[in-house]
Design an enzyme around this catalytic site. Structure first.
Site, mmCIF file in Angstrom:
data_model
loop_
_atom_site.group_PDB
_atom_site.id
_atom_site.type_symbol
_atom_site.label_atom_id
_atom_site.label_comp_id
_atom_site.label_asym_id
_atom_site.label_seq_id
_atom_site.Cartn_x
_atom_site.Cartn_y
_atom_site.Cartn_z
ATOM 1 N N ARG A 86 0.823 -1.232 0.000
ATOM 2 C CA ARG A 86 0.000 0.000 0.000
ATOM 3 C C ARG A 86 0.852 1.275 0.000
ATOM 4 N NH1 ARG A 86 -3.419 -2.842 3.703
ATOM 5 N NH2 ARG A 86 -5.113 -3.771 2.513
ATOM 6 N N LYS A 130 4.120 11.574 -10.936
ATOM 7 C CA LYS A 130 3.316 10.724 -11.815
ATOM 8 C C LYS A 130 4.097 9.442 -12.040
ATOM 9 C CE LYS A 130 0.620 13.944 -14.612
ATOM 10 N NZ LYS A 130 0.415 14.457 -15.994
ATOM 11 N N GLU A 160 11.268 17.753 -24.525
ATOM 12 C CA GLU A 160 10.552 18.189 -23.308
ATOM 13 C C GLU A 160 11.086 19.559 -22.855
ATOM 14 O OE1 GLU A 160 7.940 16.578 -22.129
ATOM 15 O OE2 GLU A 160 8.218 14.413 -22.300
ATOM 16 N N LYS A 196 8.585 22.871 -13.326
ATOM 17 C CA LYS A 196 7.832 21.659 -12.962
ATOM 18 C C LYS A 196 7.434 21.724 -11.492
ATOM 19 C CE LYS A 196 6.477 17.323 -13.893
ATOM 20 N NZ LYS A 196 6.738 16.102 -14.614
ATOM 21 N N GLU A 229 -3.389 17.502 -11.360
ATOM 22 C CA GLU A 229 -3.865 17.905 -12.687
ATOM 23 C C GLU A 229 -5.379 18.100 -12.702
ATOM 24 O OE1 GLU A 229 -1.469 15.988 -15.745
ATOM 25 O OE2 GLU A 229 -3.217 16.072 -17.057
ATOM 26 N N ARG A 283 -1.403 21.943 -14.660
ATOM 27 C CA ARG A 283 -0.430 20.878 -14.914
ATOM 28 C C ARG A 283 -0.623 20.279 -16.296
ATOM 29 N NH1 ARG A 283 1.980 16.125 -10.929
ATOM 30 N NH2 ARG A 283 3.369 15.276 -12.538
ATOM 31 N N ASN A 332 1.540 18.763 -20.704
ATOM 32 C CA ASN A 332 1.291 17.708 -21.682
ATOM 33 C C ASN A 332 1.262 18.254 -23.113
ATOM 34 O OD1 ASN A 332 1.062 15.610 -19.793
ATOM 35 N ND2 ASN A 332 -1.030 16.231 -19.323
ATOM 36 N N HIS A 344 1.662 16.030 -26.135
ATOM 37 C CA HIS A 344 1.549 14.647 -25.683
ATOM 38 C C HIS A 344 0.308 13.928 -26.207
ATOM 39 C CE1 HIS A 344 4.850 15.902 -23.201
ATOM 40 N NE2 HIS A 344 4.931 14.744 -22.577
ATOM 41 N N HIS A 370 1.410 10.678 -27.644
ATOM 42 C CA HIS A 370 1.054 9.376 -27.057
ATOM 43 C C HIS A 370 0.383 8.484 -28.093
ATOM 44 C CE1 HIS A 370 0.998 10.827 -22.565
ATOM 45 N NE2 HIS A 370 2.214 10.645 -23.037
ATOM 46 N N HIS A 390 10.044 8.406 -26.643
ATOM 47 C CA HIS A 390 8.967 9.263 -26.112
ATOM 48 C C HIS A 390 9.188 10.730 -26.506
ATOM 49 C CE1 HIS A 390 5.963 10.891 -23.444
ATOM 50 N NE2 HIS A 390 6.876 11.661 -22.877
HETATM 51 P P1 NAD Z 1 14.303 5.576 -20.829
HETATM 52 O O1 NAD Z 1 14.058 5.465 -19.395
HETATM 53 O O2 NAD Z 1 13.866 4.455 -21.716
HETATM 54 O O3 NAD Z 1 15.876 5.816 -21.037
HETATM 55 C C1 NAD Z 1 16.358 5.970 -22.336
HETATM 56 C C2 NAD Z 1 17.540 5.040 -22.637
HETATM 57 O O4 NAD Z 1 18.706 5.575 -22.044
HETATM 58 C C3 NAD Z 1 17.398 3.622 -22.122
HETATM 59 O O5 NAD Z 1 17.878 2.758 -23.113
HETATM 60 C C4 NAD Z 1 18.347 3.580 -20.923
HETATM 61 O O6 NAD Z 1 18.878 2.296 -20.752
HETATM 62 C C5 NAD Z 1 19.403 4.562 -21.324
HETATM 63 N N1 NAD Z 1 20.111 5.286 -20.265
HETATM 64 C C6 NAD Z 1 19.584 5.840 -19.153
HETATM 65 N N2 NAD Z 1 20.507 6.599 -18.565
HETATM 66 C C7 NAD Z 1 21.627 6.518 -19.284
HETATM 67 C C8 NAD Z 1 22.916 7.111 -19.183
HETATM 68 N N3 NAD Z 1 23.197 8.005 -18.240
HETATM 69 N N4 NAD Z 1 23.850 6.764 -20.094
HETATM 70 C C9 NAD Z 1 23.535 5.893 -21.100
HETATM 71 N N5 NAD Z 1 22.338 5.343 -21.266
HETATM 72 C C10 NAD Z 1 21.391 5.657 -20.373
HETATM 73 O O7 NAD Z 1 13.642 6.881 -21.473
HETATM 74 P P2 NAD Z 1 13.456 8.370 -20.968
HETATM 75 O O8 NAD Z 1 13.473 9.177 -22.200
HETATM 76 O O9 NAD Z 1 14.348 8.707 -19.855
HETATM 77 O O10 NAD Z 1 11.974 8.351 -20.376
HETATM 78 C C11 NAD Z 1 10.862 8.115 -21.172
HETATM 79 C C12 NAD Z 1 9.719 7.680 -20.291
HETATM 80 O O11 NAD Z 1 9.412 8.715 -19.362
HETATM 81 C C13 NAD Z 1 8.443 7.391 -21.048
HETATM 82 O O12 NAD Z 1 7.899 6.179 -20.611
HETATM 83 C C14 NAD Z 1 7.525 8.528 -20.664
HETATM 84 O O13 NAD Z 1 6.177 8.163 -20.668
HETATM 85 C C15 NAD Z 1 8.001 8.842 -19.283
HETATM 86 N N6 NAD Z 1 7.682 10.200 -18.815
HETATM 87 C C16 NAD Z 1 7.109 10.320 -17.607
HETATM 88 C C17 NAD Z 1 6.830 11.568 -17.105
HETATM 89 C C18 NAD Z 1 6.270 11.709 -15.725
HETATM 90 O O14 NAD Z 1 5.911 12.816 -15.330
HETATM 91 N N7 NAD Z 1 6.228 10.656 -14.950
HETATM 92 C C19 NAD Z 1 7.136 12.719 -17.857
HETATM 93 C C20 NAD Z 1 7.724 12.562 -19.112
HETATM 94 C C21 NAD Z 1 8.000 11.282 -19.579
HETATM 95 N N1 GLY Z 2 4.965 15.306 -17.813
HETATM 96 C C1 GLY Z 2 3.682 15.830 -17.491
HETATM 97 C C2 GLY Z 2 3.414 15.944 -16.033
HETATM 98 O O1 GLY Z 2 4.210 15.563 -15.214
HETATM 99 O O2 GLY Z 2 2.390 16.394 -15.665
#
Ligand code: NAD
Ligand code: GLY
Length: 362
Positions: free
Chosen positions: A125, A147, A189, A231, A241, A246, A250, A253, A257, A270
């Site tokens: 939980r 998120k 972003e 942020k 949101e 907030r 997006n 997005h 998406h 992404h």
């Molecule tokens: P990711 O986590 O897939 O990382 C990208 C790649 O980089 C992976 O292959 C990883 O192995 C590699 N990597 C990570 N750090 C590294 C480093 N320092 N050196 C070499 N390689 C490295 O992708 P991302 O772009 O970081 O994140 C995308 C995700 O984030 C999506 O799923 C998206 O939906 C999510 N997201 C979430 C929010 C939120 O608010 N929670 C906001 C924006 C995006």
């Molecule tokens: N990346 C969008 C949010 O965190 O709200």
């Protein structure tokens, strides 16, 4: 420029926390250990690509303040943000005997932060977690704001929670090893903050595309700090949101998406999908008379200069519309988009018709 660290506070009453932005800070474990305090059991959830490097350094550092440290490695890539991997993590946490006093430390990009954060939010939980983001995208966006979640095959980020981290440790030196394509995807972003929220920041980005692409440390630090400030401010005002504020984060997005889900979460990163989505959203804003063609061209020029993709391969407009109707921002099946109105300003816009949306997809 001196390389002092910067601290940004996310003001959320009892859930408030700090984002620490510095260089070389994952080594030694001092900052993370101090902020988390004495922990009986720390579980590092690590991206497989950086498990032996950054994650192992974080785990080593935590050994100073945690009675026990374990590491769980998650296969790199968006496809890990799925129910099977989440289920595996729950069972691994159980096998390791993690109790309510355990703390998850997610080390990796947005995939690990979202998945590891959701494992922490849902196991027993909810147990505490911290973020150590190692990609540009996760340092400017996903590690902050709570998120967390996973994808369903037909809908991105559809299952999840709001679960704030206890602390975010951003070590910009980790970006040195990030593949160029991933780094550039993170810049989408960054551009989002400029176009949707901050006209002066957009000017700065346009004037600094070269240093940015060269990952010039002082420019990177300034950019990451500015994004985190935005942020943090937005999350403090509209954590869940509900007010529309907030939702502005997006921008790009809704289209993005849909591109990701229709292409199976693998063809476009992404950030690349977000860049394509911002181009489509700006085109839609121009059609609706919200921006002029000069601003549309301006955004396109910046995205081009940063090497972000121009368009997705052709996707069936009806399939795009259906995917967008399934987006969390859709309201009772009606399309809603975040659209720019001028430099540094965007709003959530209701009542866009199918024909208007289709006109930018053809
Ligand atoms: P990711 O986590 O897939 O990382 C990208 C790649 O980089 C992976 O292959 C990883 O192995 C590699 N990597 C990570 N750090 C590294 C480093 N320092 N050196 C070499 N390689 C490295 O992708 P991302 O772009 O970081 O994140 C995308 C995700 O984030 C999506 O799923 C998206 O939906 C999510 N997201 C979430 C929010 C939120 O608010 N929670 C906001 C924006 C995006
Ligand atoms: N990346 C969008 C949010 O965190 O709200």
């Amino acid at each position: 420029m001196a390389s002092e660290s910067i601290t940004v506070r996310v003001s959320l009453a009892e859930r408030a926390y700090e984002i620490h932005i510095g260089s070389g800070t994952i080594d030694g474990g001092t900052i993370l250990g101090e902020r988390l305090g004495r922990v009986p059991h720390a579980i590092v959830i690590a991206d497989s690509r950086i498990a032996d490097s950054y994650a192992s350094r974080v785990a080593h550092g935590l050994a100073g303040t945690a009675d026990r440290v374990d590491t769980l490695v998650v296969p790199s890539g968006e496809s890990s943000k799925c129910v099977a991997e989440l289920n595996r993590l729950w069972n691994e946490l159980l096998r390791l005997g993690a109790g309510r006093d355990a703390c998850v430390v997610a080390v990796g990009g947005g995939v690990i932060g979202d998945l590891g954060g959701f494992a922490a939010a849902s196991y027993a939980r909810g147990i505490p977690f911290a973020q150590v983001p190692t990609t540009l995208l996760s340092q400017v966006d996903s590690s902050v704001g709570g998120k967390v979640g996973i994808n369903l095959p037909g809908a991105k980020n559809m299952v999840g929670a709001f679960w704030q981290p206890r602390f975010v440790l951003i070590d910009t030196s980790t970006l040195a090893t990030l593949p160029r394509r991933e780094f550039i995807a993170g810049l989408a972003e960054v551009v989002k903050y400029g176009v949707a929220l901050d006209a002066a920041f957009l000017d700065f980005l346009e004037a600094n595309t070269g240093p940015l692409l060269d990952r010039e440390p002082s420019v990177l630090r300034r950019v990451i700090a500015r994004c985190c400030e935005w942020k943090a401010a937005i999350v403090a005002e509209d954590e869940r949101e509900t007010t529309g504020l907030r939702a502005v984060l997006n921008y790009g997005h809704t289209f993005g998406h849909a591109v990701e889900s229709l292409t199976g979460y693998g063809e476009y990163l992404h950030g690349e999908a977000v860049a394509i989505g911002m181009r489509l959203a700006a085109r839609l804003a121009a059609i609706l008379g919200r921006i002029d063609s000069a601003f549309l061209d301006r955004q396109d020029r910046l995205l081009d200069a940063l090497g972000l993709p121009r368009a997705a391969r052709r996707l069936e407009p009806d399939a795009m519309l259906a995917a967008m109707r399934g987006d969390k921002k859709a309201s009772r099946g009606r399309l809603r988009f975040v659209l720019p109105s001028r430099s540094g300003r965007a709003e959530l816009v209701d009542g866009v018709t199918d024909d208007q949306a289709r006109s930018v997809l053809g």
